[in-house]
Motif scaffolding. Structure first.
Motif, PDB file in Angstrom:
ATOM      1  N   MET A  61       0.850  -1.205   0.000  1.00 57.95           N
ATOM      2  CA  MET A  61       0.000   0.000   0.000  1.00 57.95           C
ATOM      3  C   MET A  61       0.876   1.243   0.000  1.00 57.95           C
ATOM      4  N   SER A  62       0.625   2.143  -0.954  1.00 55.88           N
ATOM      5  CA  SER A  62       1.393   3.376  -1.034  1.00 55.88           C
ATOM      6  C   SER A  62       0.923   4.364   0.029  1.00 55.88           C
ATOM      7  N   VAL A  63       1.872   5.075   0.614  1.00 60.19           N
ATOM      8  CA  VAL A  63       1.566   6.077   1.631  1.00 60.19           C
ATOM      9  C   VAL A  63       1.670   7.462   1.009  1.00 60.19           C
ATOM     10  N   ILE A  64       0.592   8.219   1.072  1.00 59.56           N
ATOM     11  CA  ILE A  64       0.550   9.602   0.605  1.00 59.56           C
ATOM     12  C   ILE A  64       0.543  10.488   1.843  1.00 59.56           C
ATOM     13  N   ALA A  65       1.617  11.215   2.076  1.00 61.79           N
ATOM     14  CA  ALA A  65       1.701  12.102   3.235  1.00 61.79           C
ATOM     15  C   ALA A  65       1.394  13.534   2.807  1.00 61.79           C
ATOM     16  N   VAL A  66       0.388  14.122   3.394  1.00 60.78           N
ATOM     17  CA  VAL A  66       0.023  15.508   3.108  1.00 60.78           C
ATOM     18  C   VAL A  66       0.630  16.391   4.191  1.00 60.78           C
ATOM     19  N   LEU A  67       1.520  17.285   3.789  1.00 59.57           N
ATOM     20  CA  LEU A  67       2.177  18.175   4.735  1.00 59.57           C
ATOM     21  C   LEU A  67       1.249  19.354   5.027  1.00 59.57           C
ATOM     22  N   VAL A  68       0.660  19.345   6.205  1.00 61.60           N
ATOM     23  CA  VAL A  68      -0.350  20.350   6.570  1.00 61.60           C
ATOM     24  C   VAL A  68       0.346  21.537   7.222  1.00 61.60           C
ATOM     25  N   LEU A  69       0.290  22.684   6.559  1.00 65.63           N
ATOM     26  CA  LEU A  69       0.888  23.912   7.069  1.00 65.63           C
ATOM     27  C   LEU A  69      -0.208  24.944   7.310  1.00 65.63           C
ATOM     28  N   ASP A  70       0.035  25.855   8.208  1.00 64.03           N
ATOM     29  CA  ASP A  70      -0.997  26.792   8.636  1.00 64.03           C
ATOM     30  C   ASP A  70      -1.506  27.638   7.477  1.00 64.03           C
ATOM     31  N   GLY A  71      -2.836  27.750   7.405  1.00 63.80           N
ATOM     32  CA  GLY A  71      -3.446  28.602   6.404  1.00 63.80           C
ATOM     33  C   GLY A  71      -3.676  27.937   5.069  1.00 63.80           C
ATOM     34  N   LEU A  72      -3.688  26.595   5.024  1.00 61.01           N
ATOM     35  CA  LEU A  72      -3.943  25.930   3.741  1.00 61.01           C
ATOM     36  C   LEU A  72      -5.432  25.996   3.417  1.00 61.01           C
ATOM     37  N   PRO A  73      -5.790  26.012   2.128  1.00 58.34           N
ATOM     38  CA  PRO A  73      -7.211  25.993   1.755  1.00 58.34           C
ATOM     39  C   PRO A  73      -7.834  24.663   2.156  1.00 58.34           C
ATOM     40  N   GLY A  74      -9.087  24.694   2.568  1.00 56.18           N
ATOM     41  CA  GLY A  74      -9.741  23.485   3.026  1.00 56.18           C
ATOM     42  C   GLY A  74      -9.780  22.387   1.992  1.00 56.18           C
ATOM     43  N   HIS A  75      -9.982  22.751   0.702  1.00 56.03           N
ATOM     44  CA  HIS A  75     -10.086  21.707  -0.320  1.00 56.03           C
ATOM     45  C   HIS A  75      -8.741  21.040  -0.583  1.00 56.03           C
ATOM     46  N   HIS A  76      -7.630  21.723  -0.301  1.00 54.68           N
ATOM     47  CA  HIS A  76      -6.321  21.074  -0.431  1.00 54.68           C
ATOM     48  C   HIS A  76      -6.141  20.003   0.637  1.00 54.68           C
ATOM     49  N   LEU A  77      -6.811  20.169   1.767  1.00 54.63           N
ATOM     50  CA  LEU A  77      -6.714  19.202   2.853  1.00 54.63           C
ATOM     51  C   LEU A  77      -7.503  17.933   2.533  1.00 54.63           C
ATOM     52  N   THR A  78      -8.630  18.085   1.872  1.00 54.09           N
ATOM     53  CA  THR A  78      -9.521  16.943   1.653  1.00 54.09           C
ATOM     54  C   THR A  78      -9.369  16.270   0.297  1.00 54.09           C
ATOM     55  N   THR A  79      -8.817  16.968  -0.688  1.00 56.97           N
ATOM     56  CA  THR A  79      -8.760  16.418  -2.045  1.00 56.97           C
ATOM     57  C   THR A  79      -7.988  15.105  -2.151  1.00 56.97           C
ATOM     58  N   PRO A  80      -6.794  14.954  -1.529  1.00 51.21           N
ATOM     59  CA  PRO A  80      -6.082  13.673  -1.675  1.00 51.21           C
ATOM     60  C   PRO A  80      -6.908  12.478  -1.224  1.00 51.21           C
ATOM     61  N   GLY A  81      -7.576  12.597  -0.077  1.00 49.79           N
ATOM     62  CA  GLY A  81      -8.415  11.504   0.387  1.00 49.79           C
ATOM     63  C   GLY A  81      -9.555  11.225  -0.570  1.00 49.79           C
ATOM     64  N   LEU A  82     -10.114  12.273  -1.156  1.00 53.48           N
ATOM     65  CA  LEU A  82     -11.217  12.121  -2.094  1.00 53.48           C
ATOM     66  C   LEU A  82     -10.764  11.373  -3.346  1.00 53.48           C
ATOM     67  N   VAL A  83      -9.631  11.789  -3.921  1.00 53.95           N
ATOM     68  CA  VAL A  83      -9.159  11.179  -5.166  1.00 53.95           C
ATOM     69  C   VAL A  83      -8.709   9.737  -4.943  1.00 53.95           C
ATOM     70  N   PHE A  84      -7.800   9.542  -4.000  1.00 48.66           N
ATOM     71  CA  PHE A  84      -7.251   8.196  -3.807  1.00 48.66           C
ATOM     72  C   PHE A  84      -8.282   7.257  -3.182  1.00 48.66           C
TER      73      PHE A  84
END
Length: 321
Positions: free
Chosen positions: A1-24
């Motif tokens: 299983m491939s691991v996709i790590a999303v680097l969460v930094l302060d002030g990111l747009p909400g859709h950038h936070l949720t899009t990877p989970g939605l697509v994969f």
């Protein structure tokens, strides 16, 4: 299983936070054998979603979550031009050193650029920031188009759908263009469906006075989808036989022939104006595969996509152009 790590930094747009989970997540649900872990990893300090609705967030992993990731995603964020939080630059460099792919979206490209990993490579960001990116990092060849740029293990993009574009490109690298294309349609069709239904109603009201012009416009905007003459007839509100009669009267060819010509025109445009691989050109032009593109391209132009791109086999217009 491939691991996709999303680097969460302060002030990111909400859709950038949720899009990877939605697509994969969508890809894994619809395609047996596709499996990903999407891991949210905090950079440093307090975290919150930026505009349009600021909201504090908590994520389960810190920077150590990047240590074994196959892919690291760097979303846009409010402080992208400031000095990166402690450990972020080191974590990204370490990820690149062990062979991870790294994708940056929007202003997240500034964070990736600060590591020096993009020096001597092509990259892009939102059109409002391309000049600034080039000024701050003159060793980067900045592509002003804002579409996905892939250079080695690094992917950069911009725009509202930039995160989705990067995720779909990663999915295509892992599981092929067909899987990525089907996932894209699964995600986007519900978003476009209501607007399409409204537009179809308008188009059908205009059909008697405008002929098939509304359907021609509708078709040209959707060449990447696996449309059939039945789809075109349904949009026009007529039978397939009537559709072909109207197409011949308007264009001189049948609906399938016209659709093929448009796809070949789109493929020729992509071959000369982009560096997309032939497989991607085929998908963006609506061909089922690169082999299908090559077959039709050779039959109708007398050359191959590769020769056409290089200029060694550049023919004149298609018959009837």
């Amino acid at each position: 299983m491939s691991v996709i790590a999303v680097l969460v930094l302060d002030g990111l747009p909400g859709h950038h936070l949720t899009t990877p989970g939605l697509v994969f997540g969508t890809a894994a649900r619809e395609h047996p054998g596709v499996a990903y872990e999407v891991r949210l990893c905090a950079g440093a300090g307090p975290l919150g979603i930026g505009l349009p609705a600021p909201l504090p967030v908590a994520v389960p992993h810190g920077p150590e979550g990047l240590a074994d990731a196959d892919v690291v995603l760097v979303p846009g964020h409010d402080r992208s031009r400031a000095e990166s939080p402690p450990g972020v630059v080191a974590a990204l460099r370490a990820a690149a050193a062990r062979g991870s792919r790294i994708g940056a979206i929007g202003t997240g490209v500034f964070t990736l650029a600060a590591t020096g990993l993009l020096d001597g490579r092509r990259a892009t960001t939102g059109w409002r920031h391309t000049e600034e990116l080039a000024g701050r990092h003159p060793r980067i060849e900045v592509d002003p188009a804002g579409t996905v740029v892939v250079d080695g293990p690094f992917l950069t993009s911009a725009g509202i759908f930039g995160g989705m574009d990067v995720c779909l490109r990663l999915l295509a690298q892992d599981h092929g263009e067909r899987t990525a294309g089907e996932t894209s349609r699964e995600l986007l069709t519900p978003l476009l469906g209501h607007a399409d239904r409204v537009q179809q109603g308008i188009d059908r009201e205009l059909a008697d006075s405008a002929g098939i012009e509304p359907t021609l416009r509708w078709l040209k905007a959707r060449l990447h989808l696996p449309l059939t003459p039945a789809d075109l007839a349904e949009h026009a509100g007529i039978s397939v036989s009537s559709l072909n009669r109207r197409f011949r009267a308007r264009t001189g060819v049948s609906a399938p022939q016209y659709l093929l010509r448009l796809r070949l025109d789109r493929a020729r445009e992509l071959l000369t104006q982009t560096e997309e691989p032939v497989e991607r050109v085929a998908a963006l032009s609506g061909f089922a595969s690169a082999a299908s593109l090559r077959q039709h391209f050779s039959r109708l132009t007398g050359t191959t996509p590769r020769a056409y791109r290089s200029g060694t086999g550049r023919p004149g217009p298609l018959p009837g152009d």
